[in-house]
Motif scaffolding. Structure first.
Motif, PDB file in Angstrom:
ATOM      1  N   LEU A 128       0.862  -1.178   0.000  1.00 39.83           N
ATOM      2  CA  LEU A 128       0.000   0.000   0.000  1.00 39.83           C
ATOM      3  C   LEU A 128       0.897   1.226   0.000  1.00 39.83           C
ATOM      4  CD1 LEU A 128      -2.759   1.478   0.307  1.00 39.83           C
ATOM      5  CD2 LEU A 128      -2.451   1.287   2.783  1.00 39.83           C
ATOM      6  N   VAL A 129       0.548   2.201  -0.817  1.00 48.42           N
ATOM      7  CA  VAL A 129       1.250   3.486  -0.830  1.00 48.42           C
ATOM      8  C   VAL A 129       0.212   4.571  -0.600  1.00 48.42           C
ATOM      9  CG1 VAL A 129       2.669   5.096  -2.147  1.00 48.42           C
ATOM     10  CG2 VAL A 129       3.008   2.620  -2.429  1.00 48.42           C
ATOM     11  N   GLU A 130       0.361   5.289   0.513  1.00 45.54           N
ATOM     12  CA  GLU A 130      -0.491   6.445   0.777  1.00 45.54           C
ATOM     13  C   GLU A 130       0.252   7.696   0.320  1.00 45.54           C
ATOM     14  OE1 GLU A 130      -3.021   6.192   4.539  1.00 45.54           O
ATOM     15  OE2 GLU A 130      -1.257   4.973   5.063  1.00 45.54           O
ATOM     16  N   VAL A 131      -0.423   8.517  -0.463  1.00 43.17           N
ATOM     17  CA  VAL A 131       0.174   9.716  -1.043  1.00 43.17           C
ATOM     18  C   VAL A 131      -0.541  10.935  -0.481  1.00 43.17           C
ATOM     19  CG1 VAL A 131       0.669  10.952  -3.188  1.00 43.17           C
ATOM     20  CG2 VAL A 131       0.705   8.443  -3.164  1.00 43.17           C
ATOM     21  N   ARG A 132       0.231  11.920  -0.038  1.00 44.12           N
ATOM     22  CA  ARG A 132      -0.357  13.172   0.427  1.00 44.12           C
ATOM     23  C   ARG A 132       0.434  14.336  -0.182  1.00 44.12           C
ATOM     24  NH1 ARG A 132      -3.367   9.830   1.624  1.00 44.12           N
ATOM     25  NH2 ARG A 132      -4.579   9.539   3.559  1.00 44.12           N
ATOM     26  N   ALA A 133      -0.263  15.170  -0.945  1.00 41.33           N
ATOM     27  CA  ALA A 133       0.326  16.371  -1.526  1.00 41.33           C
ATOM     28  C   ALA A 133      -0.427  17.562  -0.966  1.00 41.33           C
ATOM     29  CB  ALA A 133       0.218  16.330  -3.047  1.00 41.33           C
ATOM     30  N   THR A 134       0.179  18.253  -0.005  1.00 40.17           N
ATOM     31  CA  THR A 134      -0.491  19.344   0.686  1.00 40.17           C
ATOM     32  C   THR A 134       0.405  20.574   0.714  1.00 40.17           C
ATOM     33  OG1 THR A 134       0.381  18.752   2.865  1.00 40.17           O
ATOM     34  CG2 THR A 134      -1.638  17.637   2.162  1.00 40.17           C
ATOM     35  N   ASP A 135      -0.081  21.644   1.322  1.00 42.55           N
ATOM     36  CA  ASP A 135       0.702  22.876   1.435  1.00 42.55           C
ATOM     37  C   ASP A 135       1.961  22.667   2.263  1.00 42.55           C
ATOM     38  OD1 ASP A 135      -1.169  24.192  -0.074  1.00 42.55           O
ATOM     39  OD2 ASP A 135      -2.233  25.049   1.644  1.00 42.55           O
ATOM     40  N   SER A 136       1.950  21.660   3.134  1.00 38.69           N
ATOM     41  CA  SER A 136       3.119  21.408   3.983  1.00 38.69           C
ATOM     42  C   SER A 136       4.168  20.558   3.290  1.00 38.69           C
ATOM     43  CB  SER A 136       2.687  20.729   5.281  1.00 38.69           C
ATOM     44  OG  SER A 136       2.158  19.438   5.021  1.00 38.69           O
ATOM     45  N   GLY A 137       3.897  20.112   2.069  1.00 32.50           N
ATOM     46  CA  GLY A 137       4.869  19.319   1.325  1.00 32.50           C
ATOM     47  C   GLY A 137       4.284  18.011   0.819  1.00 32.50           C
ATOM     48  N   PHE A 138       5.175  17.095   0.473  1.00 31.52           N
ATOM     49  CA  PHE A 138       4.792  15.817  -0.141  1.00 31.52           C
ATOM     50  C   PHE A 138       5.184  14.680   0.790  1.00 31.52           C
ATOM     51  CE2 PHE A 138       5.760  12.353  -3.284  1.00 31.52           C
ATOM     52  CZ  PHE A 138       4.452  12.146  -3.686  1.00 31.52           C
ATOM     53  N   THR A 139       4.229  13.774   1.026  1.00 22.60           N
ATOM     54  CA  THR A 139       4.463  12.646   1.930  1.00 22.60           C
ATOM     55  C   THR A 139       4.108  11.340   1.244  1.00 22.60           C
ATOM     56  OG1 THR A 139       3.913  14.032   3.850  1.00 22.60           O
ATOM     57  CG2 THR A 139       3.924  11.648   4.181  1.00 22.60           C
TER      58      THR A 139
END
Length: 318
Positions: A299-310
């Motif tokens: 599983l890969v959870e992706v988060r692209a937010t104002d605080s950066g990329f996770t």
């Protein structure tokens, strides 16, 4: 009688959600779709969870050998892998209107898996825009949470519900849905050490990950996969994330026992499809590292937010 969605015309992409309530309704809706494709001499891929795969094979009988079958619990364990497989099938039949049954969400999926599968369902509309293909996505409206069915109405332009072929008034732009999936990741209980890295630090990242992984119950092969995925994520930080990043590693217990690696940097995800499409060796486009990460992890959870990329990478342990 179920209405079969009209086949995709030249340059047309059709993406209906089949809302079903029991196995009989499922077999009728999916079966009608597959039989219509075979009658039109169109290539068919059926990618659904194992129990449904067996029921459909039995229901379709003599037609079954003409169909490409894939167990979605294996292909789609990490939802980020699904899109490339669907595109590969369509590419193998270039010039023909491919028909695909894809069931990426089923009862028993974890909330994290459902969220990434919902993102996948939205991005299908971008990835297949202008291609002559039809992708039918079944949803168990009794077995799934109401919010999941609500999201299905947002990610599919059309619906098949109780035999009726309908436009979905809730259908929403793919990028809007994908951005809505960037919800805060749950924090791990307890203190998790954080490794900071920057240019010239890839060897340190690999050594740190290798030393940590040896203390887990991952097999040697899976330890190697984890280290490679972490290395690719860290390299992505150095190239596209401001030249630095952080790595955290921890284990989980219980039914979802496994290892987790979280990579965070100050980058932005310019292309939401990066890593979800198979990269061409002849192309200068990026995404190769992300694509490899999706292939390696459960599983890969992706988060692209104002605080950066996770990136939060999961691997199951025995």
């Amino acid at each position: 009688m179920n209405t079969v969605p009209a086949p995709a015309g030249p340059g047309a992409f059709v993406h209906p959600a089949l809302l079903y309530r029991d196995l009989a309704e499922y077999l009728t809706g999916v079966g009608d779709f597959v039989r219509a494709a075979l009658s039109a001499d169109e290539p068919v891929l059926v990618a659904v969870p194992g129990p449904h795969l067996d029921a459909l094979r039995e229901s379709l009988g003599e037609s079954a050998p003409e169909i490409a079958w894939t167990d979605m619990t294996e292909l789609g364990r990490n939802p980020g892998r699904i899109l490339a497989a669907l595109q590969d099938f369509a590419d193998r039949h270039a010039g023909r209107a491919a028909r695909i049954v894809g069931e990426p969400i089923w009862p028993g999926r974890s909330p994290a898996e459902v969220l990434e599968a919902t993102r996948h369902e939205a991005l299908i509309n971008t990835a297949f825009a202008g291609r002559p293909a039809t992708i039918l996505c079944p949803y168990d409206v009794r077995g799934l949470a109401p919010a999941v069915v609500t999201d299905a109405r947002r990610t599919h332009p059309t619906l098949i519900d109780k035999g009726r072929d309908l436009l979905s008034p809730a259908y929403t732009d793919a990028l809007t849905v994908s951005a809505a999936c960037d919800r805060p990741l749950p924090e791990h209980d307890g203190d998790v050490p954080r490794l900071e890295y920057s240019h010239g630090g890839l060897a340190e990242v690999r050594e740190y990950a290798e030393d940590w992984a040896r203390g887990t119950s991952l097999s040697p092969a899976r330890r190697g996969d984890l280290v490679l995925a972490i290395s690719e994520g860290a390299a992505n930080s150095l190239s596209h994330g401001g030249g630095k990043g952080t790595l955290r590693l921890w284990t989980t217990a219980g039914a979802g026992a496994g290892v987790v690696a979280e990579i965070h940097d100050g980058g932005r995800l310019a292309d939401p499809l990066a890593g979800r499409r198979r990269p061409s060796l002849a192309s200068a486009e990026g995404g190769r590292g992300l694509w490899m990460i999706h292939q390696l992890c459960d599983l890969v959870e992706v988060r692209a937010t104002d605080s950066g990329f996770t990136l939060r990478l999961h691997m199951a342990t025995p």
